[in-house]
Design a protein around this motif. Structure first.
Motif, PDB file in Angstrom:
ATOM      1  N   GLY A  38       0.541  -1.181   0.183  1.00  0.00           N
ATOM      2  CA  GLY A  38      -0.033   0.032   0.263  1.00  0.00           C
ATOM      3  C   GLY A  38       1.062   1.237  -0.270  1.00  0.00           C
ATOM      4  O   GLY A  38       0.225   2.225   0.292  1.00  0.00           O
ATOM      5  N   MET A  39       1.960   1.189  -0.671  1.00  0.00           N
ATOM      6  CA  MET A  39       2.693   2.281  -0.615  1.00  0.00           C
ATOM      7  C   MET A  39       2.510   3.406  -1.648  1.00  0.00           C
ATOM      8  O   MET A  39       3.081   3.283  -2.810  1.00  0.00           O
ATOM      9  CB  MET A  39       4.405   2.031  -0.780  1.00  0.00           C
ATOM     10  N   GLU A  40       1.357   4.084  -1.613  1.00  0.00           N
ATOM     11  CA  GLU A  40       0.837   5.060  -2.444  1.00  0.00           C
ATOM     12  C   GLU A  40       0.610   6.345  -1.643  1.00  0.00           C
ATOM     13  O   GLU A  40       0.361   6.393  -0.747  1.00  0.00           O
ATOM     14  CB  GLU A  40      -0.438   4.429  -3.086  1.00  0.00           C
ATOM     15  N   LEU A  43      -2.106   7.019   0.618  1.00  0.00           N
ATOM     16  CA  LEU A  43      -2.375   6.108   1.699  1.00  0.00           C
ATOM     17  C   LEU A  43      -1.235   5.989   2.775  1.00  0.00           C
ATOM     18  O   LEU A  43      -1.473   5.622   3.669  1.00  0.00           O
ATOM     19  CB  LEU A  43      -2.444   4.752   0.814  1.00  0.00           C
ATOM     20  N   PHE A  44       0.083   5.841   2.211  1.00  0.00           N
ATOM     21  CA  PHE A  44       1.201   6.282   2.980  1.00  0.00           C
ATOM     22  C   PHE A  44       2.189   6.805   2.423  1.00  0.00           C
ATOM     23  O   PHE A  44       2.904   6.291   1.342  1.00  0.00           O
ATOM     24  CB  PHE A  44       1.763   4.664   3.191  1.00  0.00           C
ATOM     25  N   PRO A  45       2.180   8.191   2.383  1.00  0.00           N
ATOM     26  CA  PRO A  45       1.653   8.914   3.640  1.00  0.00           C
ATOM     27  C   PRO A  45       0.335   9.208   3.139  1.00  0.00           C
ATOM     28  O   PRO A  45      -0.349   8.949   2.216  1.00  0.00           O
ATOM     29  CB  PRO A  45       2.498  10.397   3.580  1.00  0.00           C
ATOM     30  N   SER A  46      -0.339   9.037   4.497  1.00  0.00           N
ATOM     31  CA  SER A  46      -1.920   9.041   4.533  1.00  0.00           C
ATOM     32  C   SER A  46      -2.390  10.636   3.865  1.00  0.00           C
ATOM     33  O   SER A  46      -1.414  11.689   4.134  1.00  0.00           O
ATOM     34  CB  SER A  46      -2.479   9.221   5.825  1.00  0.00           C
ATOM     35  N   SER A  47      -3.439  10.699   3.460  1.00  0.00           N
ATOM     36  CA  SER A  47      -3.901  12.088   2.735  1.00  0.00           C
ATOM     37  C   SER A  47      -4.033  13.143   4.017  1.00  0.00           C
ATOM     38  O   SER A  47      -3.916  14.398   3.566  1.00  0.00           O
ATOM     39  CB  SER A  47      -5.085  11.869   2.134  1.00  0.00           C
ATOM     40  N   MET A  48      -4.209  12.695   5.043  1.00  0.00           N
ATOM     41  CA  MET A  48      -4.294  13.656   6.164  1.00  0.00           C
ATOM     42  C   MET A  48      -3.013  14.247   6.779  1.00  0.00           C
ATOM     43  O   MET A  48      -2.917  15.311   7.489  1.00  0.00           O
ATOM     44  CB  MET A  48      -5.025  13.016   7.412  1.00  0.00           C
ATOM     45  N   ALA A  49      -1.690  13.617   6.251  1.00  0.00           N
ATOM     46  CA  ALA A  49      -0.766  13.970   6.660  1.00  0.00           C
ATOM     47  C   ALA A  49      -0.021  14.925   5.619  1.00  0.00           C
ATOM     48  O   ALA A  49       1.111  15.493   5.730  1.00  0.00           O
ATOM     49  CB  ALA A  49       0.150  12.697   7.127  1.00  0.00           C
ATOM     50  N   LEU A  50      -0.642  14.969   4.311  1.00  0.00           N
ATOM     51  CA  LEU A  50       0.208  15.632   3.347  1.00  0.00           C
ATOM     52  C   LEU A  50       0.410  17.172   3.397  1.00  0.00           C
ATOM     53  O   LEU A  50       1.252  17.650   2.982  1.00  0.00           O
ATOM     54  CB  LEU A  50      -0.640  15.314   1.985  1.00  0.00           C
ATOM     55  N   GLN A  90      -6.819   5.954  -9.339  1.00  0.00           N
ATOM     56  CA  GLN A  90      -5.488   5.693  -9.885  1.00  0.00           C
ATOM     57  C   GLN A  90      -4.659   6.530  -8.882  1.00  0.00           C
ATOM     58  O   GLN A  90      -4.800   7.458  -8.248  1.00  0.00           O
ATOM     59  CB  GLN A  90      -5.335   6.507 -11.291  1.00  0.00           C
ATOM     60  N   ASN A  91      -3.527   5.760  -8.665  1.00  0.00           N
ATOM     61  CA  ASN A  91      -2.373   6.043  -7.567  1.00  0.00           C
ATOM     62  C   ASN A  91      -1.196   6.223  -7.966  1.00  0.00           C
ATOM     63  O   ASN A  91      -0.595   5.705  -9.132  1.00  0.00           O
ATOM     64  CB  ASN A  91      -2.415   4.897  -6.708  1.00  0.00           C
ATOM     65  N   ASP A  92      -0.325   7.168  -7.481  1.00  0.00           N
ATOM     66  CA  ASP A  92       0.897   7.455  -7.759  1.00  0.00           C
ATOM     67  C   ASP A  92       1.604   7.058  -6.668  1.00  0.00           C
ATOM     68  O   ASP A  92       1.213   6.748  -5.559  1.00  0.00           O
ATOM     69  CB  ASP A  92       1.173   9.111  -7.622  1.00  0.00           C
ATOM     70  N   PRO A  93       2.787   6.294  -6.834  1.00  0.00           N
ATOM     71  CA  PRO A  93       3.662   5.573  -5.664  1.00  0.00           C
ATOM     72  C   PRO A  93       4.285   6.480  -4.997  1.00  0.00           C
ATOM     73  O   PRO A  93       3.963   7.807  -5.011  1.00  0.00           O
ATOM     74  CB  PRO A  93       4.981   5.315  -6.569  1.00  0.00           C
ATOM     75  N   SER A  94       4.069   6.350  -3.570  1.00  0.00           N
ATOM     76  CA  SER A  94       4.584   6.957  -2.376  1.00  0.00           C
ATOM     77  C   SER A  94       5.797   7.600  -2.528  1.00  0.00           C
ATOM     78  O   SER A  94       6.867   7.198  -3.284  1.00  0.00           O
ATOM     79  CB  SER A  94       4.672   6.033  -1.182  1.00  0.00           C
ATOM     80  N   ARG A  95       5.900   8.850  -2.122  1.00  0.00           N
ATOM     81  CA  ARG A  95       7.109   9.569  -2.245  1.00  0.00           C
ATOM     82  C   ARG A  95       8.068   9.050  -1.637  1.00  0.00           C
ATOM     83  O   ARG A  95       9.241   9.361  -1.825  1.00  0.00           O
ATOM     84  CB  ARG A  95       6.768  11.288  -1.661  1.00  0.00           C
ATOM     85  N   PHE A  96       8.030   8.314  -0.437  1.00  0.00           N
ATOM     86  CA  PHE A  96       8.968   7.589   0.418  1.00  0.00           C
ATOM     87  C   PHE A  96       9.925   6.755  -0.453  1.00  0.00           C
ATOM     88  O   PHE A  96      10.803   6.564  -0.042  1.00  0.00           O
ATOM     89  CB  PHE A  96       8.301   6.844   1.565  1.00  0.00           C
TER      90      PHE A  96
END
Length: 230
Positions: A38-40, A43-50, A90-96
Motif C-alpha cells: 500500500g505504498m501509495e 495512503l502512505f503517507p496518509s492524505s491527512m498528513a500531506l 489511480q494512484n501515484d507511488p509513495s514519495r517515500f
C-alpha cells in the motif's frame, strides 16, 4: 482473551508462516523477509498528513520503522489503481519510495518496463523489490516472484475498455441473471449468477476472453445495465 488467536499460543518459534501486522505492531521485531504494501500517495503517507509537516515527518518515521524490520530482503509494493470508498482511483507511488537510494532498488519484477529512475515518472508497475545484496538475480532465486511478475505483465496486455460517452451507473436493485452490464474497466459482461443478501449482493459477471468471470460487490461497483436477455 477474546482477541487471543492460535498465533498467540504457537509455542514453536520456527513455524513457517506469514505474520500479518501493522507497522506500529512490528516495532522492535525483525524478520528475514518483509513486505510493506500500500505504498501509495494518500495512503502512505496518509492524505491527512500531506498538508501537515509534522504529520508527514511522523509518517516518514513510521516508514523507516517498516523498512528496518527486514534483515535480508524487503519488498515495497503499490497498486496502480484500487477501489476506495466504492470508486476506482489511480494512484501515484509513495514519495517515500523515491527517497530510497536508486542503487538499492531492483525494479526488474514489476511487470512493466522501467521508464526512468523516478518512481513517479512511471518506473513502477505493481511494486518494487528491494534487496540488501545480490538483487540482480533475485527473481531466479524466488520462482514464485517470477511467476507473479509474468502474471502481472500478462495483465498489462489485457484490452482497455472505452466507456460509452453517456455512461451513468444504474441502481443495481433491479439487476437480474441474464442481464448485460457495462463496467468502466472490464467492458460489457453478462450476469451469470447472484448471491448474498439484499444489502450485500454479489454478482458473477462474464466479461469475455479479455477479463473472464469477475465477482463484483454491487454495493460498490458502478455498472450500467445495457439490456436484458429474455
Amino acid at each position: 482473551i477474546t482477541l487471543l488467536t492460535d498465533a498467540d499460543t504457537d509455542k514453536n518459534a520456527d513455524t513457517d508462516a506469514v505474520k500479518l501486522m501493522t507497522v506500529h505492531a512490528a516495532k522492535g521485531l525483525e524478520f528475514k523477509c518483509v513486505y510493506v504494501v500500500g505504498m501509495e500517495e494518500n495512503l502512505f503517507p496518509s492524505s491527512m498528513a500531506l498538508f501537515d509537516r509534522e504529520g508527514l515527518e511522523e509518517e516518514r518515521r513510521v516508514f523507516y520503522v517498516a523498512v528496518t524490520r527486514a534483515k535480508e530482503r524487503l519488498w515495497v509494493t503499490y497498486a496502480n489503481s484500487r477501489y476506495r470508498c466504492g470508486s476506482l482511483v489511480q494512484n501515484d507511488p509513495s514519495r517515500f519510495i523515491d527517497e530510497i537510494p536508486p542503487s538499492r532498488i531492483d525494479r526488474s519484477f514489476t511487470g512493466t518496463s522501467n521508464r526512468g529512475n523516478n518512481t513517479h515518472s512511471g518506473g513502477g508497475g505493481y511494486g518494487n523489490l528491494l534487496s540488501g545484496k545480490d538483487s540482480k538475480n533475485s527473481l531466479d532465486k524466488l520462482p514464485s516472484l517470477r511467476k507473479l511478475a509474468d502474471k502481472l505483465a500478462a495483465n498489462n496486455t489485457k484490452p482497455v475498455h472505452t466507456t460509452s460517452g453517456d455512461f451513468v451507473h444504474d441502481d443495481m436493485a433491479g439487476l437480474n441473471i441474464g442481464m448485460q452490464v457495462e463496467h468502466q474497466k472490464f467492458g460489457i459482461g453478462k450476469v451469470l449468477a447472484m448471491e448474498g443478501g439484499v444489502n450485500n449482493r454479489m454478482a458473477s459477471i462474464d466479461f469475455g476472453e479479455g477479463h473472464g468471470v469477475k465477482k463484483i460487490m454491487l454495493n460498490y461497483a458502478k455498472l450500467r445495465i445495457v439490456r436484458s436477455e429474455l
